[in-house]
Structures are given as structure tokens and as C-alpha cells.
Scaffold this motif. Structure first.
Motif, PDB file in Angstrom:
ATOM      1  N   ALA A 128       0.823  -1.192   0.000  1.00 30.52           N
ATOM      2  CA  ALA A 128       0.000   0.000   0.000  1.00 30.52           C
ATOM      3  C   ALA A 128       0.867   1.255   0.000  1.00 30.52           C
ATOM      4  CB  ALA A 128      -0.919  -0.001   1.229  1.00 30.52           C
ATOM      5  N   HIS A 129       1.936   1.236   0.787  1.00 31.34           N
ATOM      6  CA  HIS A 129       2.850   2.387   0.833  1.00 31.34           C
ATOM      7  C   HIS A 129       3.487   2.625  -0.525  1.00 31.34           C
ATOM      8  CE1 HIS A 129       6.779   4.361   1.520  1.00 31.34           C
ATOM      9  NE2 HIS A 129       6.106   5.068   2.430  1.00 31.34           N
ATOM     10  N   ASP A 130       3.983   1.551  -1.143  1.00 33.97           N
ATOM     11  CA  ASP A 130       4.641   1.681  -2.451  1.00 33.97           C
ATOM     12  C   ASP A 130       3.663   2.161  -3.526  1.00 33.97           C
ATOM     13  OD1 ASP A 130       6.949   0.833  -1.267  1.00 33.97           O
ATOM     14  OD2 ASP A 130       6.936  -1.173  -2.149  1.00 33.97           O
ATOM     15  N   ALA A 131       2.409   1.722  -3.415  1.00 31.20           N
ATOM     16  CA  ALA A 131       1.404   2.085  -4.415  1.00 31.20           C
ATOM     17  C   ALA A 131       0.776   3.446  -4.145  1.00 31.20           C
ATOM     18  CB  ALA A 131       0.312   1.019  -4.476  1.00 31.20           C
ATOM     19  N   GLY A 132       1.013   3.997  -2.953  1.00 27.44           N
ATOM     20  CA  GLY A 132       0.419   5.279  -2.609  1.00 27.44           C
ATOM     21  C   GLY A 132      -1.070   5.192  -2.356  1.00 27.44           C
ATOM     22  N   VAL A 133      -1.509   4.060  -1.792  1.00 31.95           N
ATOM     23  CA  VAL A 133      -2.931   3.865  -1.489  1.00 31.95           C
ATOM     24  C   VAL A 133      -3.050   3.332  -0.067  1.00 31.95           C
ATOM     25  CG1 VAL A 133      -3.452   3.348  -3.911  1.00 31.95           C
ATOM     26  CG2 VAL A 133      -2.971   1.472  -2.330  1.00 31.95           C
ATOM     27  N   SER A 134      -4.261   3.169   0.387  1.00 31.24           N
ATOM     28  CA  SER A 134      -4.497   2.582   1.700  1.00 31.24           C
ATOM     29  C   SER A 134      -4.589   1.066   1.592  1.00 31.24           C
ATOM     30  CB  SER A 134      -5.798   3.127   2.302  1.00 31.24           C
ATOM     31  OG  SER A 134      -6.911   2.672   1.544  1.00 31.24           O
ATOM     32  N   ALA A 135      -4.291   0.384   2.699  1.00 31.42           N
ATOM     33  CA  ALA A 135      -4.432  -1.071   2.717  1.00 31.42           C
ATOM     34  C   ALA A 135      -5.889  -1.468   2.464  1.00 31.42           C
ATOM     35  CB  ALA A 135      -3.950  -1.626   4.058  1.00 31.42           C
ATOM     36  N   ALA A 136      -6.803  -0.621   2.916  1.00 34.16           N
ATOM     37  CA  ALA A 136      -8.232  -0.910   2.706  1.00 34.16           C
ATOM     38  C   ALA A 136      -8.577  -0.932   1.223  1.00 34.16           C
ATOM     39  CB  ALA A 136      -9.086   0.128   3.428  1.00 34.16           C
ATOM     40  N   LEU A 137      -7.905  -0.085   0.441  1.00 35.03           N
ATOM     41  CA  LEU A 137      -8.193  -0.064  -1.000  1.00 35.03           C
ATOM     42  C   LEU A 137      -7.686  -1.349  -1.665  1.00 35.03           C
ATOM     43  CD1 LEU A 137      -9.478   1.659  -3.192  1.00 35.03           C
ATOM     44  CD2 LEU A 137      -7.222   2.631  -3.670  1.00 35.03           C
ATOM     45  N   ILE A 138      -6.586  -1.897  -1.160  1.00 38.75           N
ATOM     46  CA  ILE A 138      -6.104  -3.175  -1.695  1.00 38.75           C
ATOM     47  C   ILE A 138      -7.140  -4.259  -1.437  1.00 38.75           C
ATOM     48  CG2 ILE A 138      -4.315  -4.958  -1.549  1.00 38.75           C
ATOM     49  CD1 ILE A 138      -2.309  -2.854  -0.816  1.00 38.75           C
ATOM     50  N   VAL A 139      -7.671  -4.277  -0.224  1.00 41.90           N
ATOM     51  CA  VAL A 139      -8.705  -5.254   0.118  1.00 41.90           C
ATOM     52  C   VAL A 139      -9.925  -5.053  -0.774  1.00 41.90           C
ATOM     53  CG1 VAL A 139     -10.280  -6.029   1.931  1.00 41.90           C
ATOM     54  CG2 VAL A 139      -7.895  -5.479   2.494  1.00 41.90           C
ATOM     55  N   HIS A 140     -10.277  -3.804  -1.031  1.00 43.44           N
ATOM     56  CA  HIS A 140     -11.435  -3.499  -1.891  1.00 43.44           C
ATOM     57  C   HIS A 140     -11.244  -4.093  -3.288  1.00 43.44           C
ATOM     58  CE1 HIS A 140     -14.477  -1.244  -4.112  1.00 43.44           C
ATOM     59  NE2 HIS A 140     -13.530  -0.801  -4.924  1.00 43.44           N
ATOM     60  N   HIS A 141     -10.031  -3.965  -3.839  1.00 39.21           N
ATOM     61  CA  HIS A 141      -9.800  -4.409  -5.208  1.00 39.21           C
ATOM     62  C   HIS A 141      -9.465  -5.904  -5.308  1.00 39.21           C
ATOM     63  CE1 HIS A 141     -10.088  -0.771  -7.587  1.00 39.21           C
ATOM     64  NE2 HIS A 141      -9.408  -0.101  -6.673  1.00 39.21           N
TER      65      HIS A 141
END
Length: 217
Positions: A36-49
């Protein structure tokens, strides 16, 4: 609200960050938080996708496999019959996928098995064509020879760091590929032994150890 294009961009950014992280650190050592840090997003957004890390890995596996065997993959501008060879000649663009491929083949997964089977199939096809053209010597076990040639081709991918350390340069770089070409062709064309003594000895030993019908030697 996020648009569909925003979601697609975020999903691709997450996937690409995960491919880099998994290739660099391995699957087990990579956290969702780091991705998430490397992608510049939240961990929650990873779970969403993607759901969980296993599902994210499966998506990365499928994407990388498609890069090497799917003519319609977004990375492919000019499809070629040998995707991996093309990638090895363009490490600036494909480097992270090659490194991921090495990790994937070591760890194994359904996608990795699918890619390995495809590489073996293409290798077998090339050798069959060369055999039909009279370019190959007679082989005692053509299928085993196919696997050995496949292993030789994948070694630089799976052991890129180790080989580079010994050579003092990345074997998959243009200079490294150039240095590899003649020794590889010499090995395939002439072998390394000047005498058949070892081959003849192995044939004799294997003939004497051949099991009988009842299983006794």
C-alpha cells in the motif's frame, strides 16, 4: 466518488507495486501495508480491489504469465513467437517481470505451472522442427533433452542474482547476453568432453543395472 477509470488506475498501481515487492522480497516477507505504501494507497483499498494477499498474488501471477504467453497483453507491442527471449533482450522494460517470474517458478503456483508447461511446449516444438530439418543428433530420450534445454534457458531467470555475482555483470544485460552466446552454442554444438569414455561407461553401467521382469537386477 471514484470513477471507474480511477478504480482501474488504482488497481493497476497496486498490482504493479505488488509485483515489484514480491519480486524483490518474496511473497511471505511482503506485507499488504508495504504494498500500500509503495502504491500510494491505503491497505483498505487493496482489500477493496483484491481481497486478501493470496488473491493479490494470484492476480500478479496471472498478469506476469500473460505478459509472456498472451499476444494481447498490454505490455506486448509487437508479438513474437518467443516472448521470454524478447523480454530478455528488453530488461529495462521487462526486468521486474523477469525477476517476478524467477520467484514464481521457485515458489510454484497454478499460474507458474501453466507458464512452465508452455515453455516446455515451445521448447519441444523448436527441437522437433530442428530435428525434422536434420539439425539435431540422435537422442536417447528426446523428452528429457527437452526438459534439460528448458532448464538451461530458465537458469538465468531463476538465478539472476547469483550468476551476476559470479560473472561480475547481469547475464540478462546486453553485454551479459553477448558473453553467453558463444559458450552456450559451443556447449550445445560440441559438448565439453573430448572423449566418449564417460558416455560409454554410463551406457555400460546402466545396461548392466537394467531390472529384470521380476524386479531383480
Amino acid at each position: 466518488m471514484r470513477s471507474a477509470s480511477d478504480d482501474l488506475t488504482a488497481r493497476a498501481r497496486i498490482r504493479d507495486a505488488a509485483i515489484r515487492a514480491f519480486a524483490r522480497d518474496g511473497f511471505d516477507a511482503t506485507s499488504m501495508r508495504a504494498i500500500a505504501h509503495d502504491a500510494g494507497v491505503s491497505a483498505a483499498l487493496i482489500v477493496h480491489h483484491f481481497g486478501d494477499k493470496n488473491a493479490l498474488r494470484a492476480a500478479c501471477d496471472d498478469y506476469v504469465v500473460a505478459a509472456f504467453i498472451d499476444d494481447k497483453h498490454e505490455l506486448i507491442e509487437a508479438p513474437t513467437p518467443d516472448r521470454i527471449r524478447a523480454a530478455l533482450h528488453d530488461t529495462e522494460r521487462y526486468g521486474r517481470y523477469i525477476d517476478y517470474l524467477g520467484r514464481m517458478l521457485v515458489d510454484s503456483s497454478p499460474a507458474a505451472d501453466r507458464l512452465f508447461d508452455e515453455i516446455v511446449r515451445v521448447t519441444r516444438q523448436v527441437l522437433d522442427e530442428q530435428r525434422a530439418a536434420g539439425l539435431l543428433v540422435e537422442m536417447s530420450d528426446p523428452e528429457m533433452t527437452t526438459l534439460l534445454v528448458t532448464m538451461m534457458g530458465l537458469a538465468p531467470v531463476m538465478m539472476r542474482t547469483q550468476i551476476g555475482r559470479v560473472l561480475g555483470q547481469d547475464q540478462l544485460s546486453p553485454a551479459g547476453m553477448l558473453r553467453t552466446t558463444l559458450p552456450t552454442l559451443e556447449l550445445l554444438t560440441h559438448g565439453i568432453y573430448a572423449s566418449p569414455v564417460f558416455l560409454d561407461g554410463a551406457r555400460q553401467a546402466m545396461a548392466s543395472d537394467t531390472p529384470t521382469e521380476g524386479g531383480a537386477s
